[in-house]
Design a protein around this motif. Structure first.
Motif, PDB file in Angstrom:
ATOM      1  N   LYS A  15     -64.706 -25.342   7.568  1.00  0.00           N
ATOM      2  CA  LYS A  15     -63.529 -26.192   7.373  1.00  0.00           C
ATOM      3  C   LYS A  15     -62.256 -25.481   7.821  1.00  0.00           C
ATOM      4  N   LEU A  16     -62.128 -24.206   7.470  1.00  0.00           N
ATOM      5  CA  LEU A  16     -60.936 -23.451   7.841  1.00  0.00           C
ATOM      6  C   LEU A  16     -61.357 -22.315   8.764  1.00  0.00           C
ATOM      7  N   PRO A  17     -60.901 -22.346  10.010  1.00  0.00           N
ATOM      8  CA  PRO A  17     -61.256 -21.238  10.896  1.00  0.00           C
ATOM      9  C   PRO A  17     -60.641 -19.940  10.390  1.00  0.00           C
ATOM     10  N   GLN A  18     -61.416 -18.898  10.461  1.00  0.00           N
ATOM     11  CA  GLN A  18     -60.960 -17.589  10.010  1.00  0.00           C
ATOM     12  C   GLN A  18     -60.047 -16.999  11.075  1.00  0.00           C
ATOM     13  N   PRO A  19     -58.961 -16.371  10.664  1.00  0.00           N
ATOM     14  CA  PRO A  19     -58.083 -15.744  11.656  1.00  0.00           C
ATOM     15  C   PRO A  19     -58.815 -14.595  12.352  1.00  0.00           C
ATOM     16  N   GLY A  20     -58.664 -14.545  13.642  1.00  0.00           N
ATOM     17  CA  GLY A  20     -59.279 -13.473  14.416  1.00  0.00           C
ATOM     18  C   GLY A  20     -60.656 -13.834  14.952  1.00  0.00           C
ATOM     19  N   ASP A  21     -61.210 -14.985  14.554  1.00  0.00           N
ATOM     20  CA  ASP A  21     -62.532 -15.388  15.053  1.00  0.00           C
ATOM     21  C   ASP A  21     -62.517 -15.528  16.565  1.00  0.00           C
ATOM     22  N   GLU A  22     -61.446 -16.139  17.053  1.00  0.00           N
ATOM     23  CA  GLU A  22     -61.367 -16.351  18.501  1.00  0.00           C
ATOM     24  C   GLU A  22     -61.326 -15.023  19.246  1.00  0.00           C
ATOM     25  N   SER A  23     -60.595 -14.071  18.707  1.00  0.00           N
ATOM     26  CA  SER A  23     -60.499 -12.780  19.390  1.00  0.00           C
ATOM     27  C   SER A  23     -61.833 -12.039  19.311  1.00  0.00           C
ATOM     28  N   GLN A  24     -62.548 -12.179  18.189  1.00  0.00           N
ATOM     29  CA  GLN A  24     -63.869 -11.549  18.090  1.00  0.00           C
ATOM     30  C   GLN A  24     -64.832 -12.168  19.096  1.00  0.00           C
ATOM     31  N   ILE A  25     -64.761 -13.482  19.202  1.00  0.00           N
ATOM     32  CA  ILE A  25     -65.639 -14.176  20.151  1.00  0.00           C
ATOM     33  C   ILE A  25     -65.290 -13.762  21.574  1.00  0.00           C
ATOM     34  N   LEU A  26     -63.983 -13.683  21.846  1.00  0.00           N
ATOM     35  CA  LEU A  26     -63.551 -13.276  23.181  1.00  0.00           C
ATOM     36  C   LEU A  26     -63.995 -11.847  23.481  1.00  0.00           C
ATOM     37  N   GLU A  27     -63.870 -10.955  22.508  1.00  0.00           N
ATOM     38  CA  GLU A  27     -64.312  -9.573  22.703  1.00  0.00           C
ATOM     39  C   GLU A  27     -65.824  -9.515  22.943  1.00  0.00           C
ATOM     40  N   LEU A  28     -66.551 -10.310  22.190  1.00  0.00           N
ATOM     41  CA  LEU A  28     -68.004 -10.352  22.361  1.00  0.00           C
ATOM     42  C   LEU A  28     -68.362 -10.905  23.740  1.00  0.00           C
ATOM     43  N   LEU A  29     -67.628 -11.926  24.161  1.00  0.00           N
ATOM     44  CA  LEU A  29     -67.852 -12.483  25.504  1.00  0.00           C
ATOM     45  C   LEU A  29     -67.579 -11.442  26.578  1.00  0.00           C
ATOM     46  N   ILE A  30     -66.496 -10.713  26.426  1.00  0.00           N
ATOM     47  CA  ILE A  30     -66.150  -9.673  27.403  1.00  0.00           C
ATOM     48  C   ILE A  30     -67.224  -8.580  27.409  1.00  0.00           C
ATOM     49  N   GLN A  31     -67.679  -8.200  26.213  1.00  0.00           N
ATOM     50  CA  GLN A  31     -68.730  -7.180  26.120  1.00  0.00           C
ATOM     51  C   GLN A  31     -70.004  -7.675  26.799  1.00  0.00           C
ATOM     52  N   GLY A  34     -69.677  -7.645  30.502  1.00  0.00           N
ATOM     53  CA  GLY A  34     -69.825  -6.290  31.041  1.00  0.00           C
ATOM     54  C   GLY A  34     -71.284  -5.883  31.125  1.00  0.00           C
ATOM     55  N   GLU A  35     -72.038  -6.192  30.068  1.00  0.00           N
ATOM     56  CA  GLU A  35     -73.470  -5.877  30.079  1.00  0.00           C
ATOM     57  C   GLU A  35     -74.181  -6.640  31.189  1.00  0.00           C
ATOM     58  N   GLU A  38     -73.442  -5.078  34.538  1.00  0.00           N
ATOM     59  CA  GLU A  38     -74.230  -3.854  34.712  1.00  0.00           C
ATOM     60  C   GLU A  38     -75.670  -4.186  35.091  1.00  0.00           C
ATOM     61  N   LEU A  39     -76.233  -5.188  34.417  1.00  0.00           N
ATOM     62  CA  LEU A  39     -77.600  -5.598  34.722  1.00  0.00           C
ATOM     63  C   LEU A  39     -77.705  -6.152  36.140  1.00  0.00           C
ATOM     64  N   MET A  40     -76.699  -6.903  36.551  1.00  0.00           N
ATOM     65  CA  MET A  40     -76.707  -7.448  37.916  1.00  0.00           C
ATOM     66  C   MET A  40     -76.624  -6.326  38.946  1.00  0.00           C
ATOM     67  N   LYS A  41     -75.787  -5.338  38.674  1.00  0.00           N
ATOM     68  CA  LYS A  41     -75.679  -4.195  39.579  1.00  0.00           C
ATOM     69  C   LYS A  41     -77.005  -3.452  39.656  1.00  0.00           C
TER      70      LYS A  41
END
Length: 101
Positions: A15-31, A34-35, A38-41
């Motif tokens: 019901k209430l989005p937690q603050p920072g969820d978007e940034s965690q998701i974005l960081e996870l997406l970026i991570q 990157g992985e 690396e696998l493609m390389k």
């Protein structure tokens, strides 16, 4: 990526989005990106190595064929030389007999 989708689905159901969820998701997406990069390389490098190995296998196969041809020619030469040596010995024997006779 499945984990990210699950996280997004869970966060939308809350019901209430937690603050920072978007940034965690974005960081996870970026991570994950990157992985993935690396696998493609690694896959590209392995593809190059595989191609190089195929080329080397062709070279080895050609060299093997060359060696087999040379072995065949050497056996033929050996047979010819053995025959020539035998014939030369026979001639020497007949020359010896002629001298004695």
């Amino acid at each position: 990526f499945r984990e990210l989708i699950e996280i997004l689905a869970i966060s939308r159901n809350q019901k209430l989005p937690q603050p920072g969820d978007e940034s965690q998701i974005l960081e996870l997406l970026i991570q994950r990106d990157g992985e993935f990069q690396e696998l493609m390389k690694l896959a590209v490098d392995q593809g190059k190595i595989h191609h190089e190995m195929q080329l080397l296998e062709k070279v080895v196969e050609k060299r093997d064929n060359d060696i087999q041809q040379l072995q065949k020619q050497l056996k033929e030469a050996e047979h010819i030389l053995a025959t020539a040596v035998y014939q030369a010995k026979e001639k020497l024997k007949s020359i010896e007999k002629a001298r004695k006779g």
